[in-house]
Design an enzyme around this catalytic site. Sequence first.
Site, short mmCIF file in Angstrom:
data_model
loop_
_atom_site.label_atom_id
_atom_site.label_comp_id
_atom_site.label_asym_id
_atom_site.label_seq_id
_atom_site.Cartn_x
_atom_site.Cartn_y
_atom_site.Cartn_z
CD GLU A 38 4.27 0.98 7.26
OE1 GLU A 38 5.37 1.33 8.18
OE2 GLU A 38 3.88 1.87 6.26
CG ASP A 83 -0.57 0.53 2.47
OD1 ASP A 83 1.04 -0.49 2.49
OD2 ASP A 83 -0.28 0.93 3.14
N1 BES Z 1 9.31 3.29 5.31
C1 BES Z 1 7.70 3.68 6.65
C2 BES Z 1 8.86 4.09 8.07
C3 BES Z 1 10.57 5.04 7.75
C4 BES Z 1 10.78 5.65 7.31
C5 BES Z 1 12.00 4.26 8.56
C6 BES Z 1 11.94 6.41 7.22
C7 BES Z 1 12.12 5.00 8.19
C8 BES Z 1 12.34 6.10 7.51
C9 BES Z 1 6.89 3.58 6.37
O1 BES Z 1 6.25 3.66 5.75
C10 BES Z 1 5.84 4.65 7.22
O2 BES Z 1 5.58 5.87 7.13
N2 BES Z 1 5.83 4.50 8.31
C11 BES Z 1 4.85 5.80 9.16
C12 BES Z 1 4.35 4.47 10.42
C13 BES Z 1 2.91 4.48 9.99
C14 BES Z 1 1.89 3.65 11.34
C15 BES Z 1 1.35 5.32 9.94
C16 BES Z 1 5.03 6.83 9.91
O3 BES Z 1 6.57 6.32 9.82
O4 BES Z 1 4.57 7.89 9.14
MN MN Z 2 6.84 2.16 4.01
MN MN Z 3 5.05 5.03 4.77
#
Ligand code: BES
Ligand code: MN
Ligand code: MN
Length: 458
Positions: free
Chosen positions: A154, A89
């Site tokens: 995710e 997604d």
């Molecule tokens: N891939 C990201 C997480 C990430 C971003 C890790 C940059 C390391 C560096 C992931 O898809 C993401 O965006 N996660 C969200 C959290 C989720 C609970 C919505 C985030 O970090 O905002």
């Molecule tokens: Mn991600």
């Molecule tokens: Mn992300």
Amino acid sequence: MENVLKYIESNRDNFVIELKEFLKIPSISTNPENKNDVRDCALFVEKEMRSIGLENVKIHETPGHPIVYGEWLHAGKDVPTILVYGHYDVQPVDPVELWTDPPFTPAVKDGKIYARGAADDKGQVFIHFKSIQSHLLNNKSLPVNLKILIEGEEEIGSVNLDSFIEKNKELLKCDYVVISDTGMFDKDVPSICYGLRGLAYMQVEVTGPNRDLHSGSFGGAVDNPINALAHIICKLKDDKGKILIDGFYDDVIPLNEKERIEYTKLPFDERKYKESLEIEETFGEEGYSTLERASARPTLDCNGIWGGFQGEGAKTVLPSKAGAKISMRLVPNQEPDKIEKLFAEYVKKISPKTVKVTVKSLHGGKGAITPIDSPAMDAAVEAMKKGFGKIPLFTREGGSIPVVSTFQSLLNAPTILLGFGLPDENIHSPDEHFSLDNFHKGILSISNYYNELSKIKK
Ligand code: BES
Ligand code: MN
Ligand code: MN
């Protein structure tokens, strides 16, 4: 390995052509209107997993978007079983007018592929698919037993994933989890991420009078929900970046001297950082460096705010309602549930009697730290050396992948975060892109990683 690496080399362009098909599907998990696109994307992933030679490939329904699972388990009992996790997604595309090319029409320019999801996380999921394909097609086998779990929620907090893992512990049983959904320190500076932050995401709604009022007739006598909300927000953090919520820092583990020294060794250029963002000064908690602030310290940010008149020109209105989305990045050991409660209590405490304030939590997730001194980390270092020709650094990142802590607690499996994104690739923002050099070197690294992991005797 030689035949595998040769195959990867000669299929460089084909892999990009195939990736484009994945990137064309608008699998925005938060948009109800994209529900069918998200499903189509799950079907694409299912088909792809079958075609690269995975077995027991299946779409698992959830109350939300589907999870796709596949496996190849014929490497024998002497080598580890690896669970690869990723997400198909993507984030919404707004503001869409700021994209140079449409977000779901992948375009290759200057060695980069532009599309929503290119780096986060479709491009990185594809690195694993192409690595698996390269092994299975050339060797009829993989060096390790492999399970692959790709979810579709995710970006909305993996709301149905924990219960899926809980119900499928046996299916997902593994020695290590590998995730490619983080970034490298910089271009040609490969790194392995050993820490992620957690998250507590809140919404605050403020209601004043029962209807919008003429600001001349009522202004000065009736409190304005936007003004009240602004006051509340100002009291959440002081002007030195310290969060003022009672008890907020209670469970924060301070950085130790050794960690702080390691941070100073990273090749970070504060001037370039500011230049690239076109800001005069950085801002954050007093006493910490930019890198520490952005990865190892908790923080609080407004992510959205609304209320009153947003149109062109002026309208003299005293609005009835205002609201804000406010999220806190947490460090490992801070519990999102506890922080949500502390936030709600504190906001109640500082809210004026003149307005009604409601606080709700949208989603949250725990942070995670993985030990650097483990055989799977050593193997990751070797793999990155082979893929990038350089010894990787160890870094912590500020983003969140809540399932990492679930893998730790429910499967008792350490997670290795081997990501290939770059800091300027605009994830969650217009013109998201992914370096094709990293895509290629990522495939080399991951193909080698499977091989390195097979050397860990069980
Ligand atoms: N891939 C990201 C997480 C990430 C971003 C890790 C940059 C390391 C560096 C992931 O898809 C993401 O965006 N996660 C969200 C959290 C989720 C609970 C919505 C985030 O970090 O905002
Ligand atoms: Mn991600
Ligand atoms: Mn992300």
